[in-house]
Design a protein around this motif. Structure first.
Motif, PDB file in Angstrom:
ATOM      1  N   VAL A  78      68.148   1.036   8.472  1.00  0.00           N
ATOM      2  CA  VAL A  78      68.199  -0.218   7.507  1.00  0.00           C
ATOM      3  C   VAL A  78      68.487   0.120   5.913  1.00  0.00           C
ATOM      4  CG1 VAL A  78      66.545  -1.948   6.611  1.00  0.00           C
ATOM      5  CG2 VAL A  78      66.803  -1.521   9.081  1.00  0.00           C
ATOM      6  N   PHE A  79      68.098   1.432   5.637  1.00  0.00           N
ATOM      7  CA  PHE A  79      68.102   1.762   4.358  1.00  0.00           C
ATOM      8  C   PHE A  79      69.336   2.467   3.922  1.00  0.00           C
ATOM      9  CE2 PHE A  79      63.687   0.767   3.957  1.00  0.00           C
ATOM     10  CZ  PHE A  79      63.426   0.647   2.663  1.00  0.00           C
ATOM     11  N   SER A  80      70.332   2.675   4.952  1.00  0.00           N
ATOM     12  CA  SER A  80      71.762   2.918   4.806  1.00  0.00           C
ATOM     13  C   SER A  80      72.440   1.539   4.057  1.00  0.00           C
ATOM     14  CB  SER A  80      72.586   3.234   5.912  1.00  0.00           C
ATOM     15  OG  SER A  80      72.526   2.126   6.785  1.00  0.00           O
ATOM     16  N   LEU A  81      71.864   0.448   4.302  1.00  0.00           N
ATOM     17  CA  LEU A  81      72.378  -0.747   3.815  1.00  0.00           C
ATOM     18  C   LEU A  81      71.898  -0.878   2.215  1.00  0.00           C
ATOM     19  CD1 LEU A  81      71.756  -3.314   6.662  1.00  0.00           C
ATOM     20  CD2 LEU A  81      74.021  -2.482   5.733  1.00  0.00           C
ATOM     21  N   TYR A  82      70.768  -0.428   2.128  1.00  0.00           N
ATOM     22  CA  TYR A  82      69.901  -0.442   0.842  1.00  0.00           C
ATOM     23  C   TYR A  82      70.800   0.568  -0.033  1.00  0.00           C
ATOM     24  CZ  TYR A  82      66.812   1.400  -2.834  1.00  0.00           C
ATOM     25  OH  TYR A  82      66.092   1.681  -4.129  1.00  0.00           O
ATOM     26  N   GLY A  83      71.329   1.939   0.198  1.00  0.00           N
ATOM     27  CA  GLY A  83      72.088   2.660  -0.292  1.00  0.00           C
ATOM     28  C   GLY A  83      73.367   2.031  -0.771  1.00  0.00           C
ATOM     29  N   LEU A  84      74.037   1.310   0.345  1.00  0.00           N
ATOM     30  CA  LEU A  84      75.156   0.770   0.281  1.00  0.00           C
ATOM     31  C   LEU A  84      75.585  -0.204  -0.827  1.00  0.00           C
ATOM     32  CD1 LEU A  84      78.089   0.842   1.531  1.00  0.00           C
ATOM     33  CD2 LEU A  84      77.135  -1.090   3.130  1.00  0.00           C
TER      34      LEU A  84
END
Length: 252
Positions: free
Chosen positions: A144-150
């Motif tokens: 989920v936090f790969s989307l936050y980083g994106l």
């Protein structure tokens, strides 16, 4: 998936020793300090002990730090012209995303494996299924936090911004009830933060939703509430990423 590009990406990330330190060594250090060396580590909690509780928390923190960094840098690369370079190759957007997702997943395994290994050789204790279930939930939640980083990478187009986003995870981890057990008004606020649901789900096989505070174990987080938290924040991050991608395309 382009295995050659995947190998290059993994090698590139592996050479960034500073990032690897914060991704793997720092959470492991926190686990040693707060989970291994403390006298309360052997205290019973749910299906295991306090050391196991801390181990899961620190593994989650390390994993989301890893996926945030990889996701953010992927966005920065695209916005700074790497996407046009890749457009000259046979690699499609789908393959590019799959490679980056695989890199993020692979890097997130480093802190999880290291922290769980330390736990196995110290006093972390729980049935085998708790170890496996918690590790699997940590890995899925970290995605989920790969989307936050994106989102951060697309919004600010800066490596420094991505670093700041990773640093902001420390604040989110505190608010997410990772570093110290919260209570009262702070706990009520924490329930609405993005890391709370992920860590709560990862701990669920150990605690069955029971809340841990400085005074002991009391209260409960229903499974549906944790799932709702993760679902809502996943949707927010996903919609934000899509909107920012569309905005970036409209400017080109």
């Amino acid at each position: 998936m382009n295995t050659t590009y995947l190998r290059i990406e993994l090698a590139r990330v592996g050479r960034d020793l500073v990032s690897l330190f914060f991704i793997a060594v720092l959470p492991a250090f926190f686990f040693v300090i707060f989970g291994v060396s403390m006298g309360y580590g052997a205290a019973a909690i749910g299906n295991g002990n306090a050391s196991m509780y801390t181990m899961i928390s620190m593994a989650a923190f390390g994993a989301v730090t890893a996926t945030t960094g990889v996701g953010g840098m992927a966005a920065v690369e695209r916005m700074q012209g790497w996407g046009r370079q890749l457009g000259l190759t046979p690699m499609s957007d789908t393959r590019y995303v799959s490679v980056k997702a695989t890199v993020a997943f692979t890097i997130s395994l480093i802190p999880i494996a290291l922290i769980y290994l330390i736990g196995a050789f110290t006093q972390a204790s729980a049935p085998g299924w708790v170890w496996l279930a918690s590790a699997a939930i940590v890995m899925l939640g970290a995605a989920v936090f790969s989307l936050y980083g994106l989102i951060v990478g697309l919004l600010f187009r800066s490596e420094a911004a991505v670093g700041a986003a990773s640093g902001a995870l420390v604040v989110l981890a505190f608010l997410g009830n990772i570093f110290i057990p919260l209570s009262g008004a702070m706990l009520e606020i924490a329930r609405f933060t993005p890391l709370y649901g992920i860590v709560g789900l990862a701990r669920y096989p150990l605690t069955d939703g029971a809340l841990v505070s400085m005074e002991g174990v009391g209260g409960n987080d229903p499974l549906w509430a944790l799932l709702l938290n993760v679902g809502v924040w996943t949707a927010i991050f996903a919609v934000g990423a899509v909107l920012l991608v569309r905005r970036g395309r409209s400017r080109q």
